[in-house]
Design a protein around this motif. Sequence first.
Motif, mmCIF file in Angstrom:
data_model
loop_
_atom_site.group_PDB
_atom_site.id
_atom_site.type_symbol
_atom_site.label_atom_id
_atom_site.label_comp_id
_atom_site.label_asym_id
_atom_site.label_seq_id
_atom_site.Cartn_x
_atom_site.Cartn_y
_atom_site.Cartn_z
ATOM 1 N N HIS A 21 0.859 -1.185 0.000
ATOM 2 C CA HIS A 21 0.000 0.000 0.000
ATOM 3 C C HIS A 21 0.888 1.225 0.000
ATOM 4 N N GLU A 32 -4.094 5.007 5.714
ATOM 5 C CA GLU A 32 -4.463 5.365 4.334
ATOM 6 C C GLU A 32 -5.867 5.968 4.228
ATOM 7 N N TRP A 33 -6.643 5.871 5.316
ATOM 8 C CA TRP A 33 -7.972 6.502 5.308
ATOM 9 C C TRP A 33 -7.933 7.906 5.918
ATOM 10 N N HIS A 80 -5.249 4.083 -4.688
ATOM 11 C CA HIS A 80 -6.087 3.779 -3.517
ATOM 12 C C HIS A 80 -7.265 4.747 -3.483
ATOM 13 N N TYR A 123 -3.693 -3.963 -7.294
ATOM 14 C CA TYR A 123 -4.849 -3.489 -6.527
ATOM 15 C C TYR A 123 -5.322 -2.226 -7.216
ATOM 16 N N ARG A 225 -14.692 -8.303 -5.068
ATOM 17 C CA ARG A 225 -15.221 -7.118 -4.394
ATOM 18 C C ARG A 225 -15.928 -6.163 -5.361
HETATM 19 O O1 H79 Z 1 -6.844 -1.065 1.143
HETATM 20 C C1 H79 Z 1 -7.085 -1.559 2.431
HETATM 21 C C2 H79 Z 1 -8.109 -0.765 3.150
HETATM 22 O O2 H79 Z 1 -7.862 0.628 3.082
HETATM 23 C C3 H79 Z 1 -9.368 -1.153 2.423
HETATM 24 N N1 H79 Z 1 -9.114 -2.523 1.990
HETATM 25 C C4 H79 Z 1 -7.782 -2.883 2.393
HETATM 26 C C5 H79 Z 1 -7.167 -3.890 1.482
HETATM 27 C C6 H79 Z 1 -10.531 -1.126 3.284
HETATM 28 N N2 H79 Z 1 -10.615 -0.391 4.361
HETATM 29 N N3 H79 Z 1 -11.740 -0.603 4.944
HETATM 30 N N4 H79 Z 1 -12.361 -1.493 4.243
HETATM 31 C C7 H79 Z 1 -11.663 -1.849 3.199
HETATM 32 C C8 H79 Z 1 -13.628 -1.977 4.648
HETATM 33 C C9 H79 Z 1 -14.365 -0.774 5.069
HETATM 34 C C10 H79 Z 1 -15.185 -0.800 6.008
HETATM 35 C C11 H79 Z 1 -15.802 0.375 6.475
HETATM 36 FE FE1 H79 Z 1 -17.656 0.680 6.226
HETATM 37 C C12 H79 Z 1 -15.918 1.617 5.867
HETATM 38 C C13 H79 Z 1 -16.346 0.429 7.739
HETATM 39 C C14 H79 Z 1 -16.949 1.683 7.859
HETATM 40 C C15 H79 Z 1 -16.660 2.407 6.727
HETATM 41 C C16 H79 Z 1 -18.293 -0.363 4.554
HETATM 42 C C17 H79 Z 1 -18.888 0.846 4.624
HETATM 43 C C18 H79 Z 1 -18.636 -1.058 5.727
HETATM 44 C C19 H79 Z 1 -19.432 -0.253 6.462
HETATM 45 C C20 H79 Z 1 -19.585 0.924 5.799
#
Ligand code: H79
Length: 422
Positions: A21, A32-33, A80, A123, A225
Amino acid sequence: MPAPQASVDKLRARRFGLFVHWGLYALPARHEWVKKREKLTDEQYQPYFEHFDPDLYDPRVWAKAAAEAGMKYTVLTTKHHEGFSLWDSGLTDYKATNTPAARDLVRPFVDAFRAEDLGVGFYHSLIDWHHPEYPVDALHPRVDDADFRASQAGRRDIEKYRRYLHGQVEELLTRYGDIDVMWFDFSYPGMSAYDLPGKGHDDWDSEALVKLVRGLQPDILINNRLDFPGDFTTPEQFQPHTPPTIDGREVPWEACQTLNGSWGYDRDNLDWKSPDLLVRMLVDSVSKDGNLLLNVGPTGRGEFDERALATLSEIGRWTRRHGRSIYGAGPSEFTPPADGRYTQRGDRLYLHLFGWPFRHAHLPGLGGRIKYAQLLHDASEVKFREYAGEEVDSNIGVKGVPHGTVTLELPVQRPDQLVPVV
Ligand code: H79
Protein backbone atom coordinates in the motif's frame (compact mmCIF):
# COMPACT_ATOMS: atom_id res chain seq x y z
CA MET A 1 -16.81 -16.84 -17.19
CA PRO A 2 -14.33 -17.71 -14.52
CA ALA A 3 -10.52 -17.65 -14.81
CA PRO A 4 -8.75 -20.79 -16.08
CA GLN A 5 -8.24 -23.44 -13.41
CA ALA A 6 -4.50 -23.35 -14.09
CA SER A 7 -4.40 -19.72 -12.86
CA VAL A 8 -6.25 -20.65 -9.69
CA ASP A 9 -3.89 -23.57 -9.08
CA LYS A 10 -0.85 -21.35 -9.65
CA LEU A 11 -1.96 -18.71 -7.16
CA ARG A 12 -2.89 -21.38 -4.65
CA ALA A 13 0.50 -23.06 -4.86
CA ARG A 14 2.21 -19.71 -4.23
CA ARG A 15 0.44 -19.39 -0.88
CA PHE A 16 2.25 -16.32 0.46
CA GLY A 17 2.27 -12.87 -1.08
CA LEU A 18 3.24 -9.27 -0.39
CA PHE A 19 0.60 -6.55 -0.44
CA VAL A 20 2.04 -3.08 -0.95
CA HIS A 21 0.00 0.00 0.00
CA TRP A 22 1.81 3.02 -1.29
CA GLY A 23 0.39 6.40 -2.13
CA LEU A 24 0.27 10.01 -0.96
CA TYR A 25 -1.01 8.81 2.44
CA ALA A 26 2.55 7.64 3.18
CA LEU A 27 3.33 11.30 3.91
CA PRO A 28 0.77 12.08 6.63
CA ALA A 29 1.87 8.63 7.82
CA ARG A 30 -1.26 8.04 9.87
CA HIS A 31 -3.37 5.47 7.97
CA GLU A 32 -4.46 5.37 4.33
CA TRP A 33 -7.97 6.50 5.31
CA VAL A 34 -6.63 9.78 6.77
CA LYS A 35 -8.50 11.91 4.21
CA LYS A 36 -11.80 10.39 5.30
CA ARG A 37 -10.97 10.09 9.00
CA GLU A 38 -9.94 13.73 9.27
CA LYS A 39 -12.46 15.00 6.70
CA LEU A 40 -9.75 16.70 4.70
CA THR A 41 -10.52 18.85 1.69
CA ASP A 42 -8.63 18.43 -1.57
CA GLU A 43 -6.72 21.61 -0.69
CA GLN A 44 -5.70 20.22 2.70
CA TYR A 45 -4.55 17.00 1.01
CA GLN A 46 -2.64 18.84 -1.71
CA PRO A 47 0.67 19.21 0.23
CA TYR A 48 1.10 15.44 0.13
CA PHE A 49 0.94 15.58 -3.66
CA GLU A 50 3.39 18.45 -3.82
CA HIS A 51 5.85 16.81 -1.43
CA PHE A 52 5.66 13.26 -2.74
CA ASP A 53 9.35 12.71 -3.46
CA PRO A 54 10.38 9.07 -2.92
CA ASP A 55 14.06 9.60 -3.53
CA LEU A 56 15.05 6.26 -2.00
CA TYR A 57 12.55 4.22 -4.04
CA ASP A 58 14.24 1.09 -5.33
CA PRO A 59 11.69 -1.70 -5.76
CA ARG A 60 14.52 -4.20 -6.28
CA VAL A 61 15.13 -3.86 -2.55
CA TRP A 62 11.44 -4.48 -1.87
CA ALA A 63 11.38 -7.49 -4.17
CA LYS A 64 14.45 -8.94 -2.52
CA ALA A 65 12.94 -8.49 0.95
CA ALA A 66 9.77 -10.21 -0.23
CA ALA A 67 11.63 -13.11 -1.84
CA GLU A 68 13.76 -13.59 1.28
CA ALA A 69 10.61 -13.61 3.42
CA GLY A 70 9.38 -16.50 1.30
CA MET A 71 6.74 -14.54 -0.59
CA LYS A 72 5.90 -15.75 -4.10
CA TYR A 73 3.75 -12.93 -5.48
CA THR A 74 2.86 -9.32 -4.87
CA VAL A 75 -0.07 -6.94 -5.24
CA LEU A 76 0.55 -3.19 -5.59
CA THR A 77 -1.93 -0.34 -4.99
CA THR A 78 -1.93 1.33 -8.39
CA LYS A 79 -4.54 3.73 -7.00
CA HIS A 80 -6.09 3.78 -3.52
CA HIS A 81 -9.27 5.52 -2.35
CA GLU A 82 -7.45 8.89 -2.34
CA GLY A 83 -7.50 8.67 -6.15
CA PHE A 84 -3.78 9.16 -6.79
CA SER A 85 -2.30 7.10 -9.66
CA LEU A 86 1.18 5.65 -9.25
CA TRP A 87 1.62 5.35 -13.02
CA ASP A 88 1.62 7.80 -15.91
CA SER A 89 -2.09 7.58 -16.65
CA GLY A 90 -3.31 9.45 -19.70
CA LEU A 91 -6.67 10.02 -18.02
CA THR A 92 -5.72 12.20 -15.06
CA ASP A 93 -3.22 14.78 -13.88
CA TYR A 94 -3.41 13.36 -10.36
CA LYS A 95 -0.49 10.99 -10.87
CA ALA A 96 3.08 10.31 -9.80
CA THR A 97 4.57 11.88 -12.92
CA ASN A 98 3.23 15.28 -11.82
CA THR A 99 4.72 15.08 -8.32
CA PRO A 100 8.41 15.54 -7.47
CA ALA A 101 8.67 11.75 -8.09
CA ALA A 102 8.29 12.71 -11.76
CA ARG A 103 8.14 9.16 -13.08
CA ASP A 104 6.01 6.07 -13.54
CA LEU A 105 6.44 4.13 -10.29
CA VAL A 106 4.62 1.00 -11.46
CA ARG A 107 7.02 0.01 -14.25
CA PRO A 108 10.11 -0.44 -12.06
CA PHE A 109 7.99 -2.22 -9.47
CA VAL A 110 6.72 -4.77 -11.97
CA ASP A 111 10.21 -5.31 -13.41
CA ALA A 112 11.82 -5.74 -9.99
CA PHE A 113 9.36 -8.33 -8.72
CA ARG A 114 9.41 -10.28 -11.98
CA ALA A 115 13.21 -10.33 -11.77
CA GLU A 116 12.85 -12.12 -8.41
CA ASP A 117 10.43 -14.56 -10.05
CA LEU A 118 7.43 -13.29 -8.10
CA GLY A 119 3.93 -13.04 -9.56
CA VAL A 120 2.58 -9.51 -9.98
CA GLY A 121 -0.93 -8.26 -9.26
CA PHE A 122 -2.59 -4.86 -9.24
CA TYR A 123 -4.85 -3.49 -6.53
CA HIS A 124 -7.15 -0.81 -7.91
CA SER A 125 -9.60 1.21 -5.86
CA LEU A 126 -13.17 1.47 -7.09
CA ILE A 127 -13.69 4.22 -4.54
CA ASP A 128 -12.21 7.57 -5.55
CA TRP A 129 -12.10 10.55 -3.19
CA HIS A 130 -10.49 12.86 -5.72
CA HIS A 131 -12.26 12.36 -9.03
CA PRO A 132 -14.72 15.24 -9.63
CA GLU A 133 -17.34 12.90 -11.13
CA TYR A 134 -17.33 10.34 -8.29
CA PRO A 135 -20.72 10.84 -6.64
CA VAL A 136 -20.52 11.87 -3.01
CA ASP A 137 -21.70 9.07 -0.74
CA ALA A 138 -21.44 8.13 2.91
CA LEU A 139 -17.77 7.20 2.56
CA HIS A 140 -16.75 10.53 1.03
CA PRO A 141 -14.34 12.48 3.24
CA ARG A 142 -16.57 15.56 3.22
CA VAL A 143 -19.98 13.94 3.48
CA ASP A 144 -20.54 15.53 6.90
CA ASP A 145 -20.26 19.00 5.38
CA ALA A 146 -23.86 19.78 4.43
CA ASP A 147 -22.93 22.80 2.33
CA PHE A 148 -20.42 20.76 0.35
CA ARG A 149 -22.95 18.00 -0.10
CA ALA A 150 -25.60 20.43 -1.33
CA SER A 151 -23.09 22.07 -3.66
CA GLN A 152 -22.34 18.71 -5.29
CA ALA A 153 -25.90 17.45 -5.59
CA GLY A 154 -26.70 16.60 -9.21
CA ARG A 155 -23.25 17.73 -10.38
CA ARG A 156 -21.44 14.42 -10.46
CA ASP A 157 -21.96 11.91 -13.22
CA ILE A 158 -21.15 8.30 -12.34
CA GLU A 159 -21.13 7.47 -16.06
CA LYS A 160 -18.07 9.69 -16.49
CA TYR A 161 -16.34 8.17 -13.50
CA ARG A 162 -17.14 4.69 -14.80
CA ARG A 163 -15.46 5.48 -18.09
CA TYR A 164 -12.43 6.74 -16.17
CA LEU A 165 -12.34 3.58 -14.04
CA HIS A 166 -12.54 1.28 -17.06
CA GLY A 167 -10.03 3.39 -18.95
CA GLN A 168 -7.48 3.27 -16.16
CA VAL A 169 -7.89 -0.47 -15.79
CA GLU A 170 -7.32 -0.82 -19.52
CA GLU A 171 -4.10 1.18 -19.23
CA LEU A 172 -2.87 -1.01 -16.37
CA LEU A 173 -3.61 -4.23 -18.22
CA THR A 174 -2.08 -3.19 -21.55
CA ARG A 175 1.16 -1.53 -20.44
CA TYR A 176 2.83 -3.96 -18.05
CA GLY A 177 2.68 -7.40 -19.64
CA ASP A 178 0.99 -10.39 -18.03
CA ILE A 179 -0.63 -9.52 -14.71
CA ASP A 180 -1.59 -12.37 -12.38
CA VAL A 181 -4.22 -10.72 -10.20
CA MET A 182 -6.62 -7.79 -10.41
CA TRP A 183 -7.65 -6.83 -6.89
CA PHE A 184 -10.57 -4.36 -6.82
CA ASP A 185 -11.59 -2.56 -3.61
CA PHE A 186 -14.53 -2.26 -2.76
CA SER A 187 -18.34 -2.26 -3.17
CA TYR A 188 -20.89 -1.29 -0.53
CA PRO A 189 -24.23 -1.64 -2.31
CA GLY A 190 -26.39 -2.16 0.74
CA MET A 191 -25.17 0.98 2.39
CA SER A 192 -27.28 4.09 2.56
CA ALA A 193 -26.68 6.97 4.94
CA TYR A 194 -27.22 10.72 4.72
CA ASP A 195 -29.96 9.64 2.29
CA LEU A 196 -27.17 8.70 -0.10
CA PRO A 197 -26.91 5.28 -1.71
CA GLY A 198 -23.82 3.05 -1.53
CA LYS A 199 -22.13 1.77 -4.65
CA GLY A 200 -22.17 -1.60 -6.37
CA HIS A 201 -22.15 -3.40 -9.68
CA ASP A 202 -24.39 -0.94 -11.52
CA ASP A 203 -22.12 1.92 -10.55
CA TRP A 204 -18.94 0.23 -11.74
CA ASP A 205 -20.71 -1.78 -14.48
CA SER A 206 -18.92 -4.75 -13.02
CA GLU A 207 -20.01 -7.10 -15.75
CA ALA A 208 -18.42 -4.97 -18.48
CA LEU A 209 -15.37 -4.35 -16.30
CA VAL A 210 -14.82 -8.08 -15.77
CA LYS A 211 -15.28 -8.64 -19.51
CA LEU A 212 -12.70 -5.95 -20.23
CA VAL A 213 -10.21 -7.44 -17.78
CA ARG A 214 -10.61 -10.98 -19.09
CA GLY A 215 -10.46 -9.78 -22.69
CA LEU A 216 -7.12 -8.09 -22.06
CA GLN A 217 -5.66 -10.74 -19.76
CA PRO A 218 -7.33 -14.14 -20.25
CA ASP A 219 -5.27 -15.80 -17.49
CA ILE A 220 -5.80 -13.16 -14.80
CA LEU A 221 -7.59 -13.78 -11.51
CA ILE A 222 -10.13 -11.19 -10.29
CA ASN A 223 -11.16 -10.87 -6.66
CA ASN A 224 -14.80 -10.66 -5.70
CA ARG A 225 -15.22 -7.12 -4.39
CA LEU A 226 -16.99 -5.86 -7.52
CA ASP A 227 -20.41 -6.84 -6.18
CA PHE A 228 -20.19 -9.45 -8.94
CA PRO A 229 -18.82 -13.01 -8.92
CA GLY A 230 -15.04 -13.21 -8.99
CA ASP A 231 -12.37 -15.91 -8.89
CA PHE A 232 -11.42 -15.68 -5.24
CA THR A 233 -12.52 -14.12 -1.99
CA THR A 234 -10.44 -11.92 0.26
CA PRO A 235 -11.25 -11.89 3.99
CA GLU A 236 -9.71 -8.70 5.34
CA GLN A 237 -7.77 -8.73 8.62
CA PHE A 238 -9.65 -11.92 9.45
CA GLN A 239 -8.60 -15.57 9.58
CA PRO A 240 -11.76 -17.59 8.85
CA HIS A 241 -12.59 -20.45 11.20
CA THR A 242 -13.35 -22.76 8.27
CA PRO A 243 -12.60 -22.41 4.56
CA PRO A 244 -14.94 -19.73 3.11
CA THR A 245 -17.82 -20.98 0.97
CA ILE A 246 -20.14 -19.40 -1.57
CA ASP A 247 -23.45 -21.21 -2.13
CA GLY A 248 -22.08 -24.03 0.01
CA ARG A 249 -19.01 -24.58 -2.14
CA GLU A 250 -15.46 -23.88 -0.99
CA VAL A 251 -13.90 -21.07 -2.99
CA PRO A 252 -10.29 -20.00 -3.55
CA TRP A 253 -9.37 -17.47 -0.91
CA GLU A 254 -6.65 -15.21 0.34
CA ALA A 255 -6.57 -13.55 3.76
CA CYS A 256 -5.10 -10.04 3.59
CA GLN A 257 -3.41 -8.97 6.78
CA THR A 258 -1.50 -5.96 8.04
CA LEU A 259 1.69 -5.84 10.05
CA ASN A 260 0.14 -3.34 12.46
CA GLY A 261 -3.52 -2.66 11.66
CA SER A 262 -2.76 0.05 9.09
CA TRP A 263 -2.24 -0.57 5.37
CA GLY A 264 -0.51 2.70 4.61
CA TYR A 265 2.69 3.65 6.42
CA ASP A 266 1.71 4.57 9.99
CA ARG A 267 4.64 6.07 11.84
CA ASP A 268 3.38 6.10 15.44
CA ASN A 269 1.72 2.70 15.37
CA LEU A 270 2.50 0.46 18.35
CA ASP A 271 0.31 -2.45 17.33
CA TRP A 272 2.88 -4.56 15.50
CA LYS A 273 2.25 -8.26 15.15
CA SER A 274 5.12 -10.54 16.04
CA PRO A 275 6.79 -12.62 13.30
CA ASP A 276 5.64 -15.70 15.22
CA LEU A 277 1.99 -14.59 15.03
CA LEU A 278 2.32 -13.80 11.31
CA VAL A 279 3.79 -17.24 10.64
CA ARG A 280 0.85 -18.77 12.47
CA MET A 281 -1.51 -16.78 10.22
CA LEU A 282 0.26 -18.15 7.16
CA VAL A 283 0.02 -21.70 8.48
CA ASP A 284 -3.62 -21.18 9.41
CA SER A 285 -4.44 -20.02 5.87
CA VAL A 286 -2.66 -22.93 4.20
CA SER A 287 -4.27 -25.43 6.59
CA LYS A 288 -7.63 -24.18 5.24
CA ASP A 289 -6.48 -24.13 1.61
CA GLY A 290 -6.07 -20.35 1.55
CA ASN A 291 -3.30 -17.85 0.90
CA LEU A 292 -1.88 -15.05 3.01
CA LEU A 293 -1.29 -11.63 1.46
CA LEU A 294 0.76 -9.74 4.02
CA ASN A 295 0.98 -5.98 3.69
CA VAL A 296 3.80 -3.49 3.96
CA GLY A 297 3.18 0.26 3.77
CA PRO A 298 6.39 1.86 2.45
CA THR A 299 7.44 5.32 3.62
CA GLY A 300 7.26 8.55 1.65
CA ARG A 301 10.97 8.19 0.94
CA GLY A 302 10.16 4.92 -0.83
CA GLU A 303 11.47 2.42 1.69
CA PHE A 304 10.17 -0.38 3.86
CA ASP A 305 10.80 0.91 7.36
CA GLU A 306 13.09 -0.98 9.73
CA ARG A 307 10.26 -2.64 11.66
CA ALA A 308 8.78 -4.06 8.48
CA LEU A 309 12.17 -5.23 7.23
CA ALA A 310 13.02 -6.91 10.53
CA THR A 311 9.66 -8.68 10.57
CA LEU A 312 10.00 -9.91 6.98
CA SER A 313 13.50 -11.14 7.61
CA GLU A 314 12.39 -13.05 10.71
CA ILE A 315 9.53 -14.65 8.76
CA GLY A 316 12.09 -15.61 6.10
CA ARG A 317 14.13 -17.50 8.66
CA TRP A 318 11.05 -19.62 9.25
CA THR A 319 9.88 -20.09 5.65
CA ARG A 320 13.37 -21.07 4.49
CA ARG A 321 13.26 -24.13 6.70
CA HIS A 322 9.55 -24.84 6.68
CA GLY A 323 8.59 -23.99 3.09
CA ARG A 324 7.89 -27.65 2.31
CA SER A 325 4.89 -27.40 4.59
CA ILE A 326 3.59 -24.26 2.84
CA TYR A 327 4.22 -24.03 -0.92
CA GLY A 328 2.12 -26.45 -2.87
CA ALA A 329 0.76 -27.72 0.43
CA GLY A 330 -2.85 -27.64 1.55
CA PRO A 331 -5.29 -28.97 4.08
CA SER A 332 -5.30 -32.46 5.50
CA GLU A 333 -8.21 -34.83 6.03
CA PHE A 334 -7.06 -35.36 9.61
CA THR A 335 -8.10 -33.29 12.60
CA PRO A 336 -5.18 -31.63 14.37
CA PRO A 337 -4.77 -31.49 18.14
CA ALA A 338 -6.00 -28.38 19.95
CA ASP A 339 -3.99 -25.25 19.12
CA GLY A 340 -2.37 -26.95 16.17
CA ARG A 341 -2.81 -27.09 12.40
CA TYR A 342 -2.09 -29.73 9.80
CA THR A 343 -0.87 -28.98 6.33
CA GLN A 344 -0.30 -31.76 3.83
CA ARG A 345 1.64 -32.16 0.62
CA GLY A 346 1.26 -35.52 -1.08
CA ASP A 347 1.76 -38.16 1.58
CA ARG A 348 3.69 -35.81 3.89
CA LEU A 349 1.72 -34.54 6.86
CA TYR A 350 2.99 -31.45 8.66
CA LEU A 351 1.94 -30.76 12.22
CA HIS A 352 2.23 -27.13 13.31
CA LEU A 353 2.04 -26.76 17.08
CA PHE A 354 1.07 -23.20 18.03
CA GLY A 355 1.58 -23.97 21.71
CA TRP A 356 4.43 -26.32 22.59
CA PRO A 357 2.96 -29.24 24.56
CA PHE A 358 4.46 -30.84 27.61
CA ARG A 359 6.57 -33.72 26.26
CA HIS A 360 3.80 -35.41 24.29
CA ALA A 361 1.57 -34.50 21.39
CA HIS A 362 -1.40 -36.81 20.91
CA LEU A 363 -2.61 -37.26 17.36
CA PRO A 364 -5.98 -39.03 17.13
CA GLY A 365 -6.74 -41.05 14.03
CA LEU A 366 -3.15 -41.47 12.87
CA GLY A 367 -2.64 -44.97 14.26
CA GLY A 368 -0.98 -47.19 11.67
CA ARG A 369 -0.47 -44.33 9.25
CA ILE A 370 2.93 -42.92 10.19
CA LYS A 371 6.10 -44.49 8.87
CA TYR A 372 8.58 -41.98 10.16
CA ALA A 373 8.47 -38.67 12.00
CA GLN A 374 10.90 -35.82 12.26
CA LEU A 375 11.12 -32.16 13.17
CA LEU A 376 11.08 -30.19 9.97
CA HIS A 377 13.61 -27.50 10.78
CA ASP A 378 16.53 -29.85 11.51
CA ALA A 379 15.32 -33.27 10.30
CA SER A 380 15.88 -34.74 13.75
CA GLU A 381 13.92 -37.89 14.43
CA VAL A 382 10.80 -37.75 16.54
CA LYS A 383 10.00 -41.01 18.25
CA PHE A 384 6.38 -41.98 18.57
CA ARG A 385 4.20 -44.74 19.89
CA GLU A 386 0.74 -45.92 19.15
CA TYR A 387 -1.84 -46.98 21.65
CA ALA A 388 -3.44 -50.27 20.77
CA GLY A 389 -6.15 -50.14 23.39
CA GLU A 390 -6.79 -48.82 26.87
CA GLU A 391 -3.37 -48.79 28.46
CA VAL A 392 -2.87 -48.88 32.18
CA ASP A 393 0.27 -47.74 33.89
CA SER A 394 0.88 -49.38 37.28
CA ASN A 395 1.63 -46.02 38.86
CA ILE A 396 -0.63 -43.46 37.22
CA GLY A 397 -3.57 -45.58 36.19
CA VAL A 398 -5.39 -45.34 32.88
CA LYS A 399 -3.39 -43.29 30.43
CA GLY A 400 -6.36 -41.74 28.72
CA VAL A 401 -5.14 -42.09 25.16
CA PRO A 402 -7.75 -43.54 22.83
CA HIS A 403 -7.12 -46.43 20.50
CA GLY A 404 -5.70 -45.34 17.15
CA THR A 405 -3.92 -42.33 18.57
CA VAL A 406 -0.27 -41.64 17.87
CA THR A 407 1.74 -40.00 20.61
CA LEU A 408 4.84 -38.06 19.70
CA GLU A 409 7.75 -37.88 22.11
CA LEU A 410 8.86 -34.26 22.14
CA PRO A 411 11.62 -32.42 23.96
CA VAL A 412 10.52 -30.30 26.92
CA GLN A 413 11.38 -27.07 25.13
CA ARG A 414 10.68 -26.09 21.57
CA PRO A 415 14.09 -26.81 20.06
CA ASP A 416 14.22 -23.83 17.72
CA GLN A 417 13.73 -21.55 20.71
CA LEU A 418 16.46 -23.08 22.88
CA VAL A 419 19.02 -20.64 24.13
CA PRO A 420 22.44 -22.26 24.43
CA VAL A 421 23.68 -22.41 28.01
CA VAL A 422 27.24 -21.12 28.30
O1 H79 B 1 -6.84 -1.06 1.14
C1 H79 B 1 -7.09 -1.56 2.43
C2 H79 B 1 -8.11 -0.77 3.15
O2 H79 B 1 -7.86 0.63 3.08
C3 H79 B 1 -9.37 -1.15 2.42
N1 H79 B 1 -9.11 -2.52 1.99
C4 H79 B 1 -7.78 -2.88 2.39
C5 H79 B 1 -7.17 -3.89 1.48
C6 H79 B 1 -10.53 -1.13 3.28
N2 H79 B 1 -10.62 -0.39 4.36
N3 H79 B 1 -11.74 -0.60 4.94
N4 H79 B 1 -12.36 -1.49 4.24
C7 H79 B 1 -11.66 -1.85 3.20
C8 H79 B 1 -13.63 -1.98 4.65
C9 H79 B 1 -14.37 -0.77 5.07
C10 H79 B 1 -15.19 -0.80 6.01
C11 H79 B 1 -15.80 0.37 6.47
FE1 H79 B 1 -17.66 0.68 6.23
C12 H79 B 1 -15.92 1.62 5.87
C13 H79 B 1 -16.35 0.43 7.74
C14 H79 B 1 -16.95 1.68 7.86
C15 H79 B 1 -16.66 2.41 6.73
C16 H79 B 1 -18.29 -0.36 4.55
C17 H79 B 1 -18.89 0.85 4.62
C18 H79 B 1 -18.64 -1.06 5.73
C19 H79 B 1 -19.43 -0.25 6.46
C20 H79 B 1 -19.59 0.92 5.80
